[in-house]
Design an enzyme around this catalytic site. Structure first.
Site, PDB file in Angstrom:
ATOM      1  N   GLY A   1       0.822  -1.216   0.000  1.00  0.00           N
ATOM      2  CA  GLY A   1       0.000   0.000   0.000  1.00  0.00           C
ATOM      3  C   GLY A   1       0.846   1.253   0.000  1.00  0.00           C
ATOM      4  O   GLY A   1       0.647   2.154   0.821  1.00  0.00           O
TER       5      GLY A   1
ATOM      6  N   ARG B   1      -0.213   5.847  -1.585  1.00  0.00           N
ATOM      7  CA  ARG B   1      -0.934   7.001  -1.038  1.00  0.00           C
ATOM      8  C   ARG B   1      -0.701   7.113   0.461  1.00  0.00           C
ATOM      9  O   ARG B   1      -0.222   6.179   1.095  1.00  0.00           O
ATOM     10  CB  ARG B   1      -2.445   6.852  -1.289  1.00  0.00           C
ATOM     11  CG  ARG B   1      -2.811   7.088  -2.719  1.00  0.00           C
ATOM     12  CD  ARG B   1      -4.305   7.143  -2.914  1.00  0.00           C
ATOM     13  NE  ARG B   1      -4.880   5.812  -3.011  1.00  0.00           N
ATOM     14  CZ  ARG B   1      -5.835   5.360  -2.205  1.00  0.00           C
ATOM     15  NH1 ARG B   1      -6.322   6.135  -1.252  1.00  0.00           N
ATOM     16  NH2 ARG B   1      -6.318   4.146  -2.352  1.00  0.00           N
TER      17      ARG B   1
ATOM     18  N   ASP C   1      -2.950  -7.553  -5.578  1.00  0.00           N
ATOM     19  CA  ASP C   1      -3.949  -7.493  -4.520  1.00  0.00           C
ATOM     20  C   ASP C   1      -3.343  -8.109  -3.267  1.00  0.00           C
ATOM     21  O   ASP C   1      -3.088  -9.314  -3.222  1.00  0.00           O
ATOM     22  CB  ASP C   1      -5.200  -8.260  -4.964  1.00  0.00           C
ATOM     23  CG  ASP C   1      -6.267  -8.283  -3.891  1.00  0.00           C
ATOM     24  OD1 ASP C   1      -6.037  -7.727  -2.790  1.00  0.00           O
ATOM     25  OD2 ASP C   1      -7.337  -8.864  -4.148  1.00  0.00           O
TER      26      ASP C   1
ATOM     27  N   ASN D   1       1.369  -2.344   5.379  1.00  0.00           N
ATOM     28  CA  ASN D   1       0.613  -1.100   5.562  1.00  0.00           C
ATOM     29  C   ASN D   1      -0.744  -1.095   4.843  1.00  0.00           C
ATOM     30  O   ASN D   1      -1.643  -0.360   5.247  1.00  0.00           O
ATOM     31  CB  ASN D   1       1.483   0.065   5.066  1.00  0.00           C
ATOM     32  CG  ASN D   1       0.681   1.328   4.817  1.00  0.00           C
ATOM     33  OD1 ASN D   1       0.327   2.044   5.755  1.00  0.00           O
ATOM     34  ND2 ASN D   1       0.360   1.600   3.548  1.00  0.00           N
TER      35      ASN D   1
ATOM     36  N   SER E   1      -3.885   0.111  14.312  1.00  0.00           N
ATOM     37  CA  SER E   1      -4.669   1.345  14.506  1.00  0.00           C
ATOM     38  C   SER E   1      -5.067   1.418  15.968  1.00  0.00           C
ATOM     39  O   SER E   1      -5.250   0.378  16.623  1.00  0.00           O
ATOM     40  CB  SER E   1      -5.945   1.299  13.651  1.00  0.00           C
ATOM     41  OG  SER E   1      -6.839   2.315  14.067  1.00  0.00           O
TER      42      SER E   1
ATOM     43  N   TYR F   1     -13.179  -3.429  10.865  1.00  0.00           N
ATOM     44  CA  TYR F   1     -11.851  -2.788  10.839  1.00  0.00           C
ATOM     45  C   TYR F   1     -11.133  -3.000  12.181  1.00  0.00           C
ATOM     46  O   TYR F   1      -9.948  -3.368  12.218  1.00  0.00           O
ATOM     47  CB  TYR F   1     -12.056  -1.297  10.557  1.00  0.00           C
ATOM     48  CG  TYR F   1     -10.790  -0.486  10.417  1.00  0.00           C
ATOM     49  CD1 TYR F   1     -10.034  -0.535   9.243  1.00  0.00           C
ATOM     50  CD2 TYR F   1     -10.364   0.355  11.446  1.00  0.00           C
ATOM     51  CE1 TYR F   1      -8.884   0.223   9.116  1.00  0.00           C
ATOM     52  CE2 TYR F   1      -9.218   1.111  11.323  1.00  0.00           C
ATOM     53  CZ  TYR F   1      -8.488   1.049  10.153  1.00  0.00           C
ATOM     54  OH  TYR F   1      -7.342   1.810  10.031  1.00  0.00           O
TER      55      TYR F   1
ATOM     56  N   ALA G   1     -11.591  -5.355  14.384  1.00  0.00           N
ATOM     57  CA  ALA G   1     -11.215  -6.769  14.528  1.00  0.00           C
ATOM     58  C   ALA G   1      -9.961  -7.059  13.709  1.00  0.00           C
ATOM     59  O   ALA G   1      -9.055  -7.767  14.162  1.00  0.00           O
ATOM     60  CB  ALA G   1     -12.370  -7.664  14.090  1.00  0.00           C
TER      61      ALA G   1
ATOM     62  N   LYS H   1      -7.587  -4.995  12.922  1.00  0.00           N
ATOM     63  CA  LYS H   1      -6.411  -4.329  13.514  1.00  0.00           C
ATOM     64  C   LYS H   1      -6.008  -4.982  14.837  1.00  0.00           C
ATOM     65  O   LYS H   1      -4.819  -5.090  15.144  1.00  0.00           O
ATOM     66  CB  LYS H   1      -6.694  -2.835  13.699  1.00  0.00           C
ATOM     67  CG  LYS H   1      -6.896  -2.085  12.373  1.00  0.00           C
ATOM     68  CD  LYS H   1      -5.676  -2.188  11.476  1.00  0.00           C
ATOM     69  CE  LYS H   1      -5.774  -1.363  10.214  1.00  0.00           C
ATOM     70  NZ  LYS H   1      -4.575  -1.464   9.374  1.00  0.00           N
TER      71      LYS H   1
ATOM     72  N   ILE I   1      -5.151  10.234  11.239  1.00  0.00           N
ATOM     73  CA  ILE I   1      -4.099  10.805  10.394  1.00  0.00           C
ATOM     74  C   ILE I   1      -4.731  11.434   9.157  1.00  0.00           C
ATOM     75  O   ILE I   1      -5.687  10.872   8.599  1.00  0.00           O
ATOM     76  CB  ILE I   1      -3.108   9.679   9.968  1.00  0.00           C
ATOM     77  CG1 ILE I   1      -2.628   8.862  11.175  1.00  0.00           C
ATOM     78  CG2 ILE I   1      -1.931  10.249   9.187  1.00  0.00           C
ATOM     79  CD1 ILE I   1      -1.930   9.634  12.281  1.00  0.00           C
TER      80      ILE I   1
END
Ligand code: NAP
Length: 253
Positions: free
Chosen positions: A12, A15, A69, A96, A148, A161, A163, A165, A194
């Site tokens: 990732g 960006r 992917d 990431n 996170s 999300y 779960a 992390k 962020i």
């Protein structure tokens, strides 16, 4: 560690936080050596990848993008093999790549759950497994997983999300225990909120509510995260493994 450029792979990387990590690792004097060569993985934006290769690559550093992917086990193995061939090895892996598909559980469908778990958590398994043999053989490796704060404290509307992390944190600690004797450290960085495209979706009221919980009174920047990641990849962090470093302006303490 040998005095060649370090070789890093970042998932990732086109960006937001991933792009800042690619830049930071490639920067002069990062990680106890003069430069790192970086391969980054991205999913869709070919133009973004070409721009990064052009902008950050130089005579001293190789920067190469690979379209794959991250949730695909087969793609990960093939991509890591190609990246290792291009860079001549791998010393650093930064997991990431991540997405959100937010909804209250009542409205969340199965695909929203599965997609987030596969891109955020399974990708960490895929890429870690793919770099393991070369890192074990050379008796050196630095792995940093991007978790996170939501994986630590939960968040309404983000059960999938959170779960994924929290899963990354458990995976990080288990890998740290498995790999410590091989001189491979495995740590996680847990960002707070962020400024990236992921948080650009927030409206003004949501943003103000968030900031009320951030003692430092501002959102973080991708560079705030990239610096913590680079520290964990450098020689100064040689004795740190299995840790979660929260970079969140004091939000979770
Ligand atoms: P972002 O700006 O949305 O960028 C996501 C990156 O991941 C892009 O480079 C994207 O590539 C790539 N990606 C997405 N799906 C992929 C897939 N299936 N395979 C390969 N690459 C894929 O995200 P960000 O805000 O920088 O977040 C980066 C990481 O930090 C994520 O793990 C996120 O959960 C975590 N994080 C972010 C925040 C925040 O406030 N932003 C807070 C805590 C944690 P393409 O552009 O090619 O699709």
């Amino acid at each position: 560690m040998a005095n060649h450029n370090k070789r890093a792979i970042v998932t990732g990387g086109t960006r937001g936080i991933g792009k800042a990590i690619v830049k930071e690792l490639a920067a002069k004097s990062c990680c106890g050596v003069l430069f790192s060569d970086v391969a980054f993985i991205y999913n869709s934006c070919d133009a973004c990848a070409a721009e990064i290769e052009e902008e950050i690559g130089s005579l001293d550093t190789k920067i190469v993008g690979f379209k794959a992917d991250a949730s695909s086990f087969e793609d990960a193995q093939a991509t890591i093999n190609e990246a290792i061939e291009k860079l001549g090895g791998v010393d650093i892996l930064i997991n990431n790549a991540g997405i959100t598909r937010d909804n209250l559980l009542l409205r969340m469908d199965e695909a929203d759950f599965d997609t987030v778990m596969n891109v955020n958590l399974k990708s960490v398994f895929n890429y870690t497994k793919a770099v393991l043999k070369p890192m074990i053989q050379q008796k050196y490796g630095r792995i940093v997983n991007i978790a996170s704060v939501v994986g630590l404290i939960g968040n309404a509307g983000q059960s999938n999300y959170a779960a994924s992390k929290a899963g990354i944190i458990g995976f990080t600690k288990s890998m740290a225990k498995e790999l410590a004797s091989r001189n491979i450290t495995v740590n996680a960085v847990a960002p707070g909120f962020i400024e990236t495209e992921m948080t650009a979706k927030l409206n003004e009221a949501q943003r103000e509510a968030l900031l009320r919980n951030v003692p430092m009174g501002r959102l973080g920047t991708p560079e705030d995260i990239a610096k913590a990641v680079a520290f964990l990849c450098g020689d100064d962090a040689d004795y740190i493994t299995g840790q979660v470093i929260t970079v969140d302006g004091g939000m979770v303490m």
